[in-house]
Motif scaffolding. Structure first.
Motif, PDB file in Angstrom:
ATOM      1  N   ARG A 152      -8.049   4.100  10.349  1.00 28.87           N
ATOM      2  CA  ARG A 152      -6.610   4.333  10.196  1.00 28.87           C
ATOM      3  C   ARG A 152      -5.850   4.050  11.493  1.00 28.87           C
ATOM      4  N   ASP A 153      -6.348   4.537  12.629  1.00 26.60           N
ATOM      5  CA  ASP A 153      -5.629   4.352  13.893  1.00 26.60           C
ATOM      6  C   ASP A 153      -5.601   2.877  14.293  1.00 26.60           C
ATOM      7  N   ALA A 154      -6.734   2.195  14.153  1.00 25.59           N
ATOM      8  CA  ALA A 154      -6.791   0.784  14.527  1.00 25.59           C
ATOM      9  C   ALA A 154      -5.906  -0.062  13.618  1.00 25.59           C
ATOM     10  N   ILE A 155      -5.888   0.272  12.338  1.00 28.74           N
ATOM     11  CA  ILE A 155      -5.028  -0.469  11.410  1.00 28.74           C
ATOM     12  C   ILE A 155      -3.563  -0.194  11.725  1.00 28.74           C
ATOM     13  N   GLY A 156      -3.234   1.060  12.011  1.00 33.20           N
ATOM     14  CA  GLY A 156      -1.857   1.381  12.381  1.00 33.20           C
ATOM     15  C   GLY A 156      -1.419   0.643  13.616  1.00 33.20           C
ATOM     16  N   ALA A 157      -2.294   0.561  14.631  1.00 33.86           N
ATOM     17  CA  ALA A 157      -1.951  -0.151  15.864  1.00 33.86           C
ATOM     18  C   ALA A 157      -1.788  -1.646  15.618  1.00 33.86           C
ATOM     19  N   LEU A 158      -2.639  -2.190  14.729  1.00 33.53           N
ATOM     20  CA  LEU A 158      -2.565  -3.618  14.428  1.00 33.53           C
ATOM     21  C   LEU A 158      -1.229  -3.981  13.794  1.00 33.53           C
ATOM     22  N   PHE A 159      -0.722  -3.088  12.964  1.00 31.48           N
ATOM     23  CA  PHE A 159       0.549  -3.332  12.281  1.00 31.48           C
ATOM     24  C   PHE A 159       1.673  -2.531  12.931  1.00 31.48           C
ATOM     25  N   GLU A 160       1.664  -2.490  14.246  1.00 31.34           N
ATOM     26  CA  GLU A 160       2.721  -1.872  15.040  1.00 31.34           C
ATOM     27  C   GLU A 160       2.938  -0.408  14.687  1.00 31.34           C
ATOM     28  N   GLY A 161       1.841   0.273  14.413  1.00 33.65           N
ATOM     29  CA  GLY A 161       1.897   1.711  14.256  1.00 33.65           C
ATOM     30  C   GLY A 161       2.261   2.239  12.895  1.00 33.65           C
ATOM     31  N   GLY A 162       2.674   1.376  11.987  1.00 32.77           N
ATOM     32  CA  GLY A 162       3.122   1.889  10.703  1.00 32.77           C
ATOM     33  C   GLY A 162       2.249   1.538   9.532  1.00 32.77           C
ATOM     34  N   GLU A 183     -11.271   5.148  -5.753  1.00 31.66           N
ATOM     35  CA  GLU A 183     -11.174   5.732  -4.422  1.00 31.66           C
ATOM     36  C   GLU A 183     -10.490   4.771  -3.456  1.00 31.66           C
ATOM     37  N   VAL A 184     -10.770   3.485  -3.591  1.00 28.60           N
ATOM     38  CA  VAL A 184     -10.137   2.497  -2.723  1.00 28.60           C
ATOM     39  C   VAL A 184      -8.633   2.446  -2.974  1.00 28.60           C
ATOM     40  N   PHE A 185      -8.220   2.606  -4.222  1.00 29.39           N
ATOM     41  CA  PHE A 185      -6.789   2.630  -4.520  1.00 29.39           C
ATOM     42  C   PHE A 185      -6.099   3.762  -3.757  1.00 29.39           C
ATOM     43  N   ARG A 186      -6.706   4.934  -3.754  1.00 28.93           N
ATOM     44  CA  ARG A 186      -6.132   6.053  -2.994  1.00 28.93           C
ATOM     45  C   ARG A 186      -6.075   5.738  -1.502  1.00 28.93           C
ATOM     46  N   GLN A 187      -7.124   5.094  -0.993  1.00 36.18           N
ATOM     47  CA  GLN A 187      -7.141   4.712   0.415  1.00 36.18           C
ATOM     48  C   GLN A 187      -6.047   3.692   0.728  1.00 36.18           C
ATOM     49  N   ALA A 188      -5.849   2.759  -0.191  1.00 39.69           N
ATOM     50  CA  ALA A 188      -4.800   1.751   0.013  1.00 39.69           C
ATOM     51  C   ALA A 188      -3.429   2.404   0.103  1.00 39.69           C
ATOM     52  N   LEU A 189      -3.172   3.359  -0.758  1.00 40.04           N
ATOM     53  CA  LEU A 189      -1.897   4.074  -0.701  1.00 40.04           C
ATOM     54  C   LEU A 189      -1.733   4.801   0.632  1.00 40.04           C
ATOM     55  N   SER A 190      -2.822   5.344   1.141  1.00 38.96           N
ATOM     56  CA  SER A 190      -2.730   6.177   2.342  1.00 38.96           C
ATOM     57  C   SER A 190      -2.480   5.377   3.609  1.00 38.96           C
ATOM     58  N   VAL A 191      -2.934   4.118   3.666  1.00 37.12           N
ATOM     59  CA  VAL A 191      -2.786   3.349   4.913  1.00 37.12           C
ATOM     60  C   VAL A 191      -1.589   2.415   4.901  1.00 37.12           C
ATOM     61  N   THR A 192      -0.977   2.179   3.757  1.00 35.75           N
ATOM     62  CA  THR A 192       0.142   1.242   3.672  1.00 35.75           C
ATOM     63  C   THR A 192       1.389   1.830   4.323  1.00 35.75           C
ATOM     64  N   ALA A 193       2.150   0.965   4.946  1.00 29.75           N
ATOM     65  CA  ALA A 193       3.329   1.398   5.699  1.00 29.75           C
ATOM     66  C   ALA A 193       4.416   1.949   4.784  1.00 29.75           C
ATOM     67  N   ARG A 194       5.288   2.717   5.357  1.00 27.40           N
ATOM     68  CA  ARG A 194       6.461   3.245   4.654  1.00 27.40           C
ATOM     69  C   ARG A 194       7.245   2.096   4.035  1.00 27.40           C
ATOM     70  N   TYR A 195       7.628   2.266   2.784  1.00 26.26           N
ATOM     71  CA  TYR A 195       8.349   1.272   1.992  1.00 26.26           C
ATOM     72  C   TYR A 195       7.516   0.007   1.729  1.00 26.26           C
ATOM     73  N   GLY A 196       6.210   0.108   1.927  1.00 27.44           N
ATOM     74  CA  GLY A 196       5.347  -1.044   1.709  1.00 27.44           C
ATOM     75  C   GLY A 196       4.970  -1.231   0.249  1.00 27.44           C
ATOM     76  N   LYS A 197       4.128  -2.218   0.026  1.00 27.67           N
ATOM     77  CA  LYS A 197       3.702  -2.569  -1.330  1.00 27.67           C
ATOM     78  C   LYS A 197       2.180  -2.595  -1.398  1.00 27.67           C
ATOM     79  N   VAL A 198       1.640  -2.002  -2.460  1.00 24.71           N
ATOM     80  CA  VAL A 198       0.212  -2.082  -2.755  1.00 24.71           C
ATOM     81  C   VAL A 198       0.053  -2.966  -3.984  1.00 24.71           C
TER      82      VAL A 198
END
Length: 330
Positions: A198-208, A221-236
């Motif tokens: 999560r932290d590395a992905i957030g840093a890669l995408f400028e923290g969000g 389970e992956v669907f839930r993970q996708a929702l959790s790491v996607t940026a605010r106002y993003g799209k899954v």
């Protein structure tokens, strides 16, 4: 006599004789050279891993005759009113695993002369993955996280590369698959669940987090993970086709982050993006070096070894990417 691969009963694979017949008006008869397995979908069907109220249950039953969705061969004969193909032409077709096919000429795409026949088989899964490229959409300078580096995920990340996305992050459980992802254009890869990074992905995408996340796995389970790491106002984007849709549950991330969930499917021909149009784009991207396919065919099987091929697809998902049937002996 022609031969084809069928699933007689749940968990069983057989090679049987059949008579394909002659082409009717508007049809062609094709002698298959290669057919490529769609590993996730075909093993789901073979082992009936789907809920009774799912679209899989509505579409498939045993004995299951239609076992594949992509093949390349040469036209043997044409029916009346067919003027765009003639015997000897090489074509791609969305057809099952079999030595011969009779199908509408309009359902075939001409394979360019310089295109390798084995590589041309990827046009089917490339079309499936293109639906995510359209839904995201993948754009020049864009940023995307793709979860799952299986056959469909490999095609999805290559569309992102062809679109010249600036960031193409790919996550998978298997390092072997991620190696192919990097060769195909991934700019960063993560081994294991995305929530472990999560932290590395957030840093890669400028923290969000990523503005676009594509889930190619069909795993709840992956669907839930996708929702959790996607940026605010993003799209899954849901590209993986699960047999248990009732298990794919929304989380509070949907509301708190204002996310959009876009489901897309191989059958969604929208904005004029038909099979033939996508095939032409795919072949052109391969010709221009924007779609790297070398090494993606990981095993080639004779049709007689079809049971072994499906056993490998089931037991060794980490290294089974492109499983090809060679029908040249039929």
């Amino acid at each position: 006599m022609a031969r084809r691969i069928i699933f007689p009963r749940r968990g069983e694979v057989a090679l049987v004789d059949f008579e394909p017949g002659s082409p009717a008006p508007g049809e062609v008869r094709v002698a298959t050279r290669y057919s490529l397995m769609s590993i996730g979908t075909e093993t789901t069907i073979l082992h009936a891993r789907y809920a009774s109220d799912s679209h899989f249950a509505r579409m498939f039953s045993f004995p299951q005759i239609k076992t594949g969705v992509q093949a390349v061969g040469r036209v043997e004969a044409v029916g009346e009113d067919v003027d765009e193909f003639q015997p000897g032409d090489r074509v791609f077709m969305r057809q099952a695993h079999g030595s011969h096919q009779v199908l509408p000429a309009a359902a075939c795409s001409r394979v360019p002369a310089a295109m390798d026949s084995r590589q041309a088989c990827w046009a089917g899964l490339a079309k499936t993955a293109f639906r995510a490229a359209w839904a995201a959409p993948f754009v020049r300078g864009g940023h995307v996280l793709i979860i799952g580096a299986g056959p469909v995920g490999q095609m999805a990340l290559r569309w992102a590369h062809a679109a010249r996305c600036a960031t193409i992050a790919v996550a998978d459980l298997a390092d072997f698959r991620l190696g192919h992802a990097r060769r195909g254009g991934a700019t960063r890869t993560f081994t294991g669940p995305v929530t472990d990074h999560r932290d590395a992905i957030g840093a890669l995408f400028e923290g969000g987090g990523p503005p676009v996340t594509v889930d190619t796995t069909g795993n709840a389970e992956v669907f839930r993970q996708a929702l959790s790491v996607t940026a605010r106002y993003g799209k899954v984007v849901l590209l993986g086709d699960t047999g248990y849709p009732g298990r794919q549950c929304l989380t509070s991330d949907l509301m708190t982050k204002g996310l959009t969930v876009q489901a897309t499917h191989d059958s969604h021909d929208r904005d004029g993006w038909t099979q033939r149009r996508i095939d032409r784009l795919f072949f052109d991207c391969v010709r221009r070096g924007r779609f790297e396919l070398r090494g993606l065919i990981t095993r080639v099987f004779a049709p007689d070894d079809c049971a072994q091929a499906y056993a490998l697809a089931e037991s060794d998902r980490g290294t089974a990417l492109g499983l090809l049937f060679d029908w040249s002996g039929d």
